[in-house]
Design a protein around this motif. Structure first.
Motif, PDB file in Angstrom:
ATOM      1  N   GLN A  66       0.832  -1.199   0.000  1.00 37.91           N
ATOM      2  CA  GLN A  66       0.000   0.000   0.000  1.00 37.91           C
ATOM      3  C   GLN A  66       0.876   1.263   0.000  1.00 37.91           C
ATOM      4  O   GLN A  66       0.561   2.249  -0.677  1.00 37.91           O
ATOM      5  N   LEU A  67       1.985   1.231   0.727  1.00 41.45           N
ATOM      6  CA  LEU A  67       2.923   2.356   0.697  1.00 41.45           C
ATOM      7  C   LEU A  67       3.495   2.544  -0.697  1.00 41.45           C
ATOM      8  O   LEU A  67       3.646   3.680  -1.173  1.00 41.45           O
ATOM      9  N   ASP A  68       3.808   1.447  -1.361  1.00 39.66           N
ATOM     10  CA  ASP A  68       4.336   1.538  -2.726  1.00 39.66           C
ATOM     11  C   ASP A  68       3.292   2.141  -3.667  1.00 39.66           C
ATOM     12  O   ASP A  68       3.624   2.950  -4.549  1.00 39.66           O
ATOM     13  N   ALA A  69       2.025   1.770  -3.493  1.00 37.03           N
ATOM     14  CA  ALA A  69       0.959   2.335  -4.314  1.00 37.03           C
ATOM     15  C   ALA A  69       0.808   3.830  -4.037  1.00 37.03           C
ATOM     16  O   ALA A  69       0.617   4.633  -4.968  1.00 37.03           O
ATOM     17  N   ALA A 111       8.356   6.148   6.451  1.00 35.46           N
ATOM     18  CA  ALA A 111       9.039   7.283   5.831  1.00 35.46           C
ATOM     19  C   ALA A 111      10.203   6.802   4.978  1.00 35.46           C
ATOM     20  O   ALA A 111      10.403   7.270   3.847  1.00 35.46           O
ATOM     21  N   THR A 112      10.963   5.867   5.505  1.00 31.20           N
ATOM     22  CA  THR A 112      12.096   5.329   4.749  1.00 31.20           C
ATOM     23  C   THR A 112      11.618   4.661   3.467  1.00 31.20           C
ATOM     24  O   THR A 112      12.213   4.840   2.394  1.00 31.20           O
ATOM     25  N   VAL A 119      10.266  13.081   9.901  1.00 30.41           N
ATOM     26  CA  VAL A 119       9.016  12.710  10.571  1.00 30.41           C
ATOM     27  C   VAL A 119       8.833  13.632  11.768  1.00 30.41           C
ATOM     28  O   VAL A 119       9.744  13.810  12.582  1.00 30.41           O
ATOM     29  N   SER A 120       7.659  14.224  11.856  1.00 31.68           N
ATOM     30  CA  SER A 120       7.326  15.123  12.970  1.00 31.68           C
ATOM     31  C   SER A 120       6.339  14.430  13.889  1.00 31.68           C
ATOM     32  O   SER A 120       5.358  13.826  13.428  1.00 31.68           O
ATOM     33  N   GLU A 169      19.306   5.560  12.859  1.00 29.27           N
ATOM     34  CA  GLU A 169      19.646   4.312  12.176  1.00 29.27           C
ATOM     35  C   GLU A 169      19.108   4.282  10.744  1.00 29.27           C
ATOM     36  O   GLU A 169      19.723   3.694   9.854  1.00 29.27           O
ATOM     37  N   LEU A 170      17.964   4.928  10.528  1.00 28.30           N
ATOM     38  CA  LEU A 170      17.339   4.953   9.208  1.00 28.30           C
ATOM     39  C   LEU A 170      17.868   6.091   8.337  1.00 28.30           C
ATOM     40  O   LEU A 170      17.503   6.187   7.159  1.00 28.30           O
ATOM     41  N   GLY A 171      18.669   6.974   8.931  1.00 22.16           N
ATOM     42  CA  GLY A 171      19.218   8.091   8.177  1.00 22.16           C
ATOM     43  C   GLY A 171      18.248   9.229   7.971  1.00 22.16           C
ATOM     44  O   GLY A 171      18.385  10.012   7.021  1.00 22.16           O
ATOM     45  N   ILE A 172      17.247   9.366   8.864  1.00 23.33           N
ATOM     46  CA  ILE A 172      16.285  10.458   8.759  1.00 23.33           C
ATOM     47  C   ILE A 172      16.290  11.250  10.068  1.00 23.33           C
ATOM     48  O   ILE A 172      17.000  10.897  11.013  1.00 23.33           O
ATOM     49  N   VAL A 173      15.502  12.340  10.105  1.00 19.31           N
ATOM     50  CA  VAL A 173      15.454  13.156  11.309  1.00 19.31           C
ATOM     51  C   VAL A 173      14.054  13.124  11.911  1.00 19.31           C
ATOM     52  O   VAL A 173      13.053  12.938  11.203  1.00 19.31           O
TER      53      VAL A 173
END
Length: 325
Positions: A66-69, A111-112, A119-120, A169-173
């Motif tokens: 579903q995320l891919d869609a 998010a990744t 992500v807030s 770890e995921l490389g996001i903030v």
């Protein structure tokens, strides 16, 4: 103007949209064909970025297919998903905190998968029945975090630090949204919280609009922004008209276009650039045709505010800024 300023990601929030289709069925479980008109409308308003505010979609509750869609539909509309805003899912909620913590972790993973770098989250709770009955919900007090409850404060620090480590770890903030009567409800408290968490991957969402709209005395917006901007890595930006008569204890506020409200975003943005802020700007507005107001706000930022920032000398931010992608 530098390329950095010219290409600044400015996203439309999804606040103006319902979580349900006209027939009453959930948008979350709709087909890609049913999602497409919504994102096409955002693109036609002039945006190239969209914030996946979870008042419409809950990416953290979507399986991978579903995320891919969802990603495909957003791309088809020639948009780029810039951020996920998790709202009213406090990780220290007495009844649902454990579920909200798990959901926040899933939102980081989503998010990744979507190629999103920010992500807030926040500590604000669902609207009360009394708030839901009001034209403007902020005119009625909601839940209040107890400032003297050090165990609850420490629980917030511990759980957000856990999320911040996952984000790293995921490389996001991870960004923490300022909101009244929470541990992120004032500039001093928000800075104290992010300092105690102590991770470069965790910063602040300086949503001062959430504070200046209150019908009570508030800290001057400029004083608050000066404190929090060096720690900021994402920004829910909106504005309000505000009138005060302290002698009569009379305070009124209501939504306004960015250029017309109390916050001077020309000055605010210069201070942000100087502080090293380079995060996504997510435009929000309550009431009326919110998408059109946000579209006008984007033009105001791009045509008048950001050009005025081109000579500002930036300093190093105190937190990691999101990768632009």
């Amino acid at each position: 103007m530098t390329t950095d300023l010219a290409d600044w990601p400015i996203a439309a929030a999804m606040l103006p949209f319902s979580s349900r289709l006209p027939d009453g069925s959930p948008l979350q479980t709709a087909s890609a064909e049913q999602w497409h008109p919504l994102f096409q409308e955002i693109a036609e308003a002039g945006f190239d970025h969209v914030d996946l505010s979870d008042n419409c979609f809950r990416p953290g509750d979507m399986p991978d297919d579903q995320l891919d869609a969802l990603a495909s539909v957003i791309k088809l509309a020639r948009l780029k998903p810039s951020s996920i805003s998790v709202v009213r899912s406090s990780v220290i909620d007495e009844r649902h905190g454990d579920d909200h913590l798990a959901y926040s972790h899933r939102s980081l993973e989503a998010a990744t998968r979507l190629g999103i770098g920010t992500v807030s989250i926040g500590l604000h709770r669902p609207l009360t029945e009394a708030q839901q009955r009001q034209l403007w919900f902020w005119t009625v007090a909601g839940h209040r975090d107890d400032p003297d409850d050090r165990a609850q404060w420490q629980k917030a620090v511990t759980r957000i630090r856990e999320l911040g480590q996952h984000a790293a770890e995921l490389g996001i903030v991870l960004s923490l949204e300022m909101y009244e009567d929470t541990y992120l409800g004032s500039a001093d408290s928000a800075v104290a919280m992010v300092e105690e968490i102590g991770l470069a991957s965790v910063g602040l969402n300086p949503d001062i609009g959430n504070l200046i709209r209150l019908h009570r005395p508030v800290e001057p917006w400029l004083d608050a922004l000066r404190k929090v901007l060096p720690w900021s890595n994402f920004w829910h930006a909106k504005n309000y008209m505000r009138d005060e008569d302290a002698e009569r204890d009379h305070y009124v506020a209501f939504p306004a276009p960015m250029e017309s409200g109390l916050i001077d975003y020309r000055q605010a943005m210069k201070l942000a650039v100087e502080a090293g802020f380079r995060g996504v700007i997510c435009l929000e507005h309550y009431g009326g045709d919110g998408l059109s107001v946000c579209a006008a706000n984007q033009r105001y930022l791009r045509e008048r505010v950001l050009p005025a920032c081109r000579h500002v000398t930036p300093h190093a931010s105190r937190v990691r800024q999101p990768h632009r992608g």
